[in-house]
Write an enzyme that holds these catalytic residues in place. Sequence first.
Site, PDB file in Angstrom:
ATOM      1  CB  CYS A 111      -0.946   0.013   1.194  1.00 29.58           C
ATOM      2  SG  CYS A 111      -1.928  -1.468   1.275  1.00 29.58           S
ATOM      3  CG  HIS A 251      -3.286   3.217   2.382  1.00 33.41           C
ATOM      4  ND1 HIS A 251      -3.770   2.877   1.137  1.00 33.41           N
ATOM      5  CD2 HIS A 251      -3.343   2.091   3.133  1.00 33.41           C
ATOM      6  CE1 HIS A 251      -4.103   1.595   1.142  1.00 33.41           C
ATOM      7  NE2 HIS A 251      -3.859   1.096   2.336  1.00 33.41           N
ATOM      8  CG  ASN A 282      -6.634  -1.089   1.424  1.00 37.57           C
ATOM      9  OD1 ASN A 282      -5.955  -0.665   0.488  1.00 37.57           O
ATOM     10  ND2 ASN A 282      -6.102  -1.573   2.527  1.00 37.57           N
TER      11      ASN A 282
HETATM   12  N1  ACO Z   1     -18.427  -9.170   9.338  1.00 38.50           N
HETATM   13  C1  ACO Z   1     -18.871  -9.472  10.582  1.00 38.50           C
HETATM   14  N2  ACO Z   1     -18.061  -9.797  11.587  1.00 38.50           N
HETATM   15  C2  ACO Z   1     -16.757  -9.841  11.349  1.00 38.50           C
HETATM   16  C3  ACO Z   1     -16.223  -9.544  10.072  1.00 38.50           C
HETATM   17  C4  ACO Z   1     -17.115  -9.204   9.054  1.00 38.50           C
HETATM   18  N3  ACO Z   1     -16.722  -8.899   7.807  1.00 38.50           N
HETATM   19  N4  ACO Z   1     -14.878  -9.652  10.119  1.00 38.50           N
HETATM   20  C5  ACO Z   1     -14.568 -10.005  11.372  1.00 38.50           C
HETATM   21  N5  ACO Z   1     -15.700 -10.134  12.111  1.00 38.50           N
HETATM   22  C6  ACO Z   1     -15.828 -10.480  13.526  1.00 38.50           C
HETATM   23  C7  ACO Z   1     -14.652 -11.280  14.004  1.00 38.50           C
HETATM   24  O1  ACO Z   1     -14.840 -12.651  13.739  1.00 38.50           O
HETATM   25  C8  ACO Z   1     -14.670 -10.980  15.474  1.00 38.50           C
HETATM   26  O2  ACO Z   1     -15.665 -11.796  16.097  1.00 38.50           O
HETATM   27  P1  ACO Z   1     -15.401 -12.459  17.528  1.00 38.50           P
HETATM   28  O3  ACO Z   1     -15.195 -11.267  18.446  1.00 38.50           O
HETATM   29  O4  ACO Z   1     -16.635 -13.220  17.752  1.00 38.50           O
HETATM   30  O5  ACO Z   1     -14.161 -13.254  17.356  1.00 38.50           O
HETATM   31  C9  ACO Z   1     -15.155  -9.546  15.548  1.00 38.50           C
HETATM   32  O6  ACO Z   1     -15.794  -9.283  14.298  1.00 38.50           O
HETATM   33  C10 ACO Z   1     -14.046  -8.546  15.751  1.00 38.50           C
HETATM   34  O7  ACO Z   1     -12.996  -8.832  14.846  1.00 38.50           O
HETATM   35  P2  ACO Z   1     -11.688  -7.995  14.799  1.00 38.50           P
HETATM   36  O8  ACO Z   1     -10.789  -8.539  13.746  1.00 38.50           O
HETATM   37  O9  ACO Z   1     -11.131  -7.850  16.173  1.00 38.50           O
HETATM   38  O10 ACO Z   1     -12.284  -6.611  14.332  1.00 38.50           O
HETATM   39  P3  ACO Z   1     -11.598  -5.212  14.296  1.00 38.50           P
HETATM   40  O11 ACO Z   1     -12.383  -4.258  15.071  1.00 38.50           O
HETATM   41  O12 ACO Z   1     -10.125  -5.303  14.557  1.00 38.50           O
HETATM   42  O13 ACO Z   1     -11.771  -4.830  12.770  1.00 38.50           O
HETATM   43  C11 ACO Z   1     -10.500  -4.769  10.735  1.00 38.50           C
HETATM   44  C12 ACO Z   1     -11.189  -5.640  11.783  1.00 38.50           C
HETATM   45  C13 ACO Z   1     -11.571  -3.941  10.062  1.00 38.50           C
HETATM   46  C14 ACO Z   1      -9.839  -5.662   9.716  1.00 38.50           C
HETATM   47  C15 ACO Z   1      -9.503  -3.862  11.437  1.00 38.50           C
HETATM   48  O14 ACO Z   1      -8.675  -4.633  12.284  1.00 38.50           O
HETATM   49  C16 ACO Z   1      -8.637  -3.126  10.478  1.00 38.50           C
HETATM   50  O15 ACO Z   1      -9.084  -2.271   9.741  1.00 38.50           O
HETATM   51  N6  ACO Z   1      -7.332  -3.392  10.507  1.00 38.50           N
HETATM   52  C17 ACO Z   1      -6.382  -2.668   9.700  1.00 38.50           C
HETATM   53  C18 ACO Z   1      -6.403  -3.223   8.351  1.00 38.50           C
HETATM   54  C19 ACO Z   1      -5.712  -2.296   7.453  1.00 38.50           C
HETATM   55  O16 ACO Z   1      -5.736  -1.104   7.611  1.00 38.50           O
HETATM   56  N7  ACO Z   1      -5.097  -2.834   6.496  1.00 38.50           N
HETATM   57  C20 ACO Z   1      -4.579  -2.012   5.528  1.00 38.50           C
HETATM   58  C21 ACO Z   1      -3.202  -1.527   5.765  1.00 38.50           C
HETATM   59  S1  ACO Z   1      -2.216  -2.378   4.758  1.00 38.50           S
HETATM   60  C22 ACO Z   1      -2.974  -2.572   3.346  1.00 38.50           C
HETATM   61  O17 ACO Z   1      -3.672  -1.679   2.953  1.00 38.50           O
HETATM   62  C23 ACO Z   1      -2.837  -3.837   2.578  1.00 38.50           C
END
Ligand code: ACO
Length: 325
Positions: A111, A251, A282
């Site tokens: 990214c 980003h 993204n």
């Molecule tokens: N729909 C419903 N529930 C979901 C989904 C979904 N799509 N995805 C995960 N869950 C659930 C999980 O299973 C978990 O359930 P549990 O508590 O029963 O285990 C719960 O939601 C929370 O999951 P987390 O992964 O802890 O959720 P979080 O609040 O961390 O959000 C996310 C996840 C959106 C991926 C976040 O961590 C994030 O944005 N991370 C950064 C990612 C990023 O920015 N990447 C880009 C940088 S690098 C690049 O661009 C390649």
Amino acid sequence: MGIKIAGVGMYVPPRVLTNHDLEKIVETNDEWIRTRTGIVERRIADPEVATSDLAYEAAKIAIERANLKPEDIDAIICATITPDMVFPATAYLVAEKLGIKRPGFDLEAACSGFLYSSTVATAYLRSGIFKNILVIGAETLSRITDWQDRSTCVLFGDGAGAVVYTIDDSPSDILAMELGGDGGCGDLLYMPAGGSKMPASEETVKNRLHFIKMNGRETFKMAVRMMTESVEKVMKKANLTKDDIKLVIPHQANIRIIDAIAEYLGVSREEKFFVNLDKYGNTSAASIPIALAEAVESGRISRGDIIILVAFGGGFSWGAIALRY
Ligand code: ACO
């Protein structure tokens, strides 16, 4: 010698995939995706469309807006983690589509790819080798997205953005640059198979190893920390105050990441940050040039405004550029 942005362009494929569409593919819902990420819909390229096709469309617009012709472009750098194929580089495929024979290469910094490529272009221009360089960020992430994994498939989209950088005798519009990296975090965001370590095999396909794997929580924390630091560092290097900055173009990964950065910097996100991830998700290396093009098209920035581009991605890799548009 003065490096300038001569023109910017963007292109996204027409097919829209909404959060509601995703509800039919994996166990998720619109409310979860909106509140956790800010994403509402993303664009998906049709099967016959490759990264070079999206890149070409964005490049044409950037060249035209620079008041140049393809023949005026001296070199092409294409930032992508989804090249059409391992080689030849997508940059050559785009050159062919533009009808020019020019040197070029693909740059892989996930990214942060567009940002890294811009620093390379700047160095080339300063060295005097080239006068006009086309830098593209283009991705078809839908091809390396695991559509059975709800934790990642809701995040990504396809698209391309392009910038023509040029050099003349006026003072430089590039005010400061800052790059960072940490290879120790490689396994937090990666695609395990398809390279020399784990070439494609029946096993890798069966185990779904040709798709993006991400530790979302750790990536989130690092993204906030390193993007905030990068903005602070380029502001310091360029001697800028918050009031000098018209717009930060980050980003586009997650609205909560952008909100957290704005909060740490003590600025209003609505006022100072450009956001379009609600429409495109993204798009990795394409996200910053797409956002830059839309910021220009929508009038959020005009010639002379000081802006900051800031990126974070796999590697981990990160960086920022302060520039006068
Ligand atoms: N729909 C419903 N529930 C979901 C989904 C979904 N799509 N995805 C995960 N869950 C659930 C999980 O299973 C978990 O359930 P549990 O508590 O029963 O285990 C719960 O939601 C929370 O999951 P987390 O992964 O802890 O959720 P979080 O609040 O961390 O959000 C996310 C996840 C959106 C991926 C976040 O961590 C994030 O944005 N991370 C950064 C990612 C990023 O920015 N990447 C880009 C940088 S690098 C690049 O661009 C390649």
